[in-house]
Design a protein around this motif. Structure first.
Motif: not given
Length: 496
Positions: A68-97
């Protein structure tokens, strides 16, 4: 060598090549429930009950709180960057390749191993269903070699066939996938409710005493595995894996800023309530130690104890549907992760090719579908299922840490949904994930380290130099680098 080169939100959205947008909140909720409710109820409750006793219900709640806690974090990322890739794409934004690649590599392990593992359980229930009609498959074709001690088996034919059938459905379009999943989930939920209504009258409260025989965490004499609520939570965490696949559907979702967070959180909430009710009923009907007699088919064992034999056939059907939807969502998430990585140049462009007729990553879907079918058909991978847990928990940690980082580095970025209580929510998600990782055995850590090392060989040997962010390379360079149409041009032509 810049291993932490990043993408921006605008870059991700601009490079995305939307697939067919047809998924609404209901479809996403069904997708999440389809991924979550299956193996957890129909298989893992047996091992979980032996590990924690009736307190298994608390283990499910602990795993659900973590998700549930992780799901809230996923939900924020999904609303900010609605693209395929899930955690992979979110990590590209936050931490790098390189961090993004590691998470993508982990997710491949998660999705492929879970689908292959579930195909083995599906085969067992399918064989039992056939036996109810007087039909019998050759025992040699009912499981992979070495799966069942004392029984000679060579190939899991039912599991192999169902994975290929699911792959075919996924490859021909999201509409077909959506309809098939929605129908199966609705039937599955109806069967679970029927089980609850019929079996609750057989609950004997004395079977709940002692409620937590092994406490929070303990080692019993003669046992090499930890016992208690926490180790059981580490086991049943496998049950919740899949809700994160909902976020990988962003490019096929209508109004993803609103519908993705709802789909993630609704599916988690509904599934948790059903898990807790089912666990309490099952351990109330059958003393927890007796689950050793039917550890691989605990629901069937509970029905046997009630004498409601007519219900067994119906529940077997529910188990088959439950496991089918789990495999469907895992293979779906697998293809979309590889699609995103192929589009970014970290995987061969083969995985990013979109079929102009079906508008799906057709080739990549079949590539991993066939590999998963072969793995489930020939290899005894039941001993590896905890690898799925550690890979997923690692992804959850990165996503949760990424929310805190993005709040600090890009506070003004548009967020259709904001996780409440930041930074406490992501910190709690990380703490719970680390606690569950601590409950895994050391063999899992070794296997995970080997998989990580293989990933680093792939990254430094292939991905780094072919990344779209490599100096001197542009998206057009990547699109023309290999034969065949690229995903972007193919979809732009189709959309035009």
């Amino acid at each position: 060598m810049n291993l932490l080169r990043k993408k921006t939100v605008d870059q991700l959205v601009q490079e995305s090549t939307p697939l067919r947008r047809t998924l609404g909140t209901f479809d996403l909720t069904m997708l999440g429930i389809g991924a979550i409710i299956g193996t957890g109820i129909f298989v893992l409750t047996g091992k979980g009950a032996l590990t924690a006793g009736p307190a298994l219900s608390l283990s499910f709640i602990l795993a659900a709180v973590c998700c549930g806690f992780a799901g809230l974090c996923y939900a924020e990322f999904a609303s900010m960057a609605p693209v395929s890739g899930s955690a992979y794409s979110y990590a590209y934004l936050a931490f790098g390749e390189i961090i993004a690649f590691i998470i993508g590599w982990d997710l491949i392990l998660e999705y492929a191993l879970q689908a292959a593992t579930v195909s083995a359980g599906w085969s067992g229930y399918f064989s039992k269903l056939l036996e109810g009609f007087g039909l019998h498959l050759p025992v040699e074709l009912t499981a992979a070699w070495g799966t069942t001690p004392g029984v000679t088996t060579y190939f899991n034919l039912p599991g192999f066939v169902i994975v290929l059938l699911i792959t075919w459905i996924l490859s021909i379009g999201i509409n077909q996938t959506k309809r098939a999943n929605d129908v199966m989930v609705i039937i599955k939920l109806a069967i679970i409710v029927l089980f609850i209504v019929c079996v609750v009258w057989y609950v004997n409260p004395s079977n709940w005493k002692p409620f937590s025989p092994y406490g929070l965490y303990s080692f019993q004499p003669g046992s090499t595995q930890p016992m208690g609520i926490l180790p059981a939570a580490s086991i049943v965490f496998f049950s919740f894996i899949g809700f994160d696949a909902v976020s990988s559907s962003a490019e096929e979702t209508i109004e993803p800023n609103r519908t993705l967070p709802r789909g993630i959180l609704y599916s988690l909430g509904i599934s948790t309530v059903l898990y807790v009710i089912m666990t309490l009923i099952m351990t109330g009907v059958v003393p927890y130690k007796e689950f050793a007699k039917f550890i691989n088919a605990p629901v069937a064992g509970v029905i046997l104890a009630t004498g409601l034999n007519w219900l067994a056939v119906i529940v077997n059907l529910g188990a088959l549907l439950g496991m089918t939807t789990v495999m469907l969502v895992q293979l779906y998430g697998q293809s979309r992760i590889c699609y995103a990585m192929g589009r970014d140049g970290l995987f061969p462009k083969f995985f990013a090719d979109v079929n102009p007729r079906y508008r799906t990553p057709f080739k990549g879907t079949w590539f991993f579908g066939i590999l998963t079918a072969l793995a489930g058909g020939f290899i005894n991978i039941n001993i590896l299922f905890e690898l799925v847990n550690i890979g997923t928990l690692t992804a959850f940690i990165i996503v949760s840490a990424g929310v805190m980082r993005m709040r600090r580095t890009q506070p003004d970025a548009h967020r259709g949904f904001r996780a409440p209580g930041v930074p406490f929510t992501p910190i709690l998600a990380i703490v719970f994930c680390l606690v569950l990782i601590a409950g895994l055995n050391w063999e899992t850590w070794v296997r995970f380290a080997i998989w990580f090392a293989l990933g680093m060989l792939v990254y430094f040997g292939y991905s780094r130099k072919r990344s779209k962010l490599e100096p001197g390379r542009s998206p057009s360079d990547h699109a023309d680098a290999e034969d065949g149409e690229g995903a972007g041009p193919a979809l732009k032509t189709e959309l035009a």
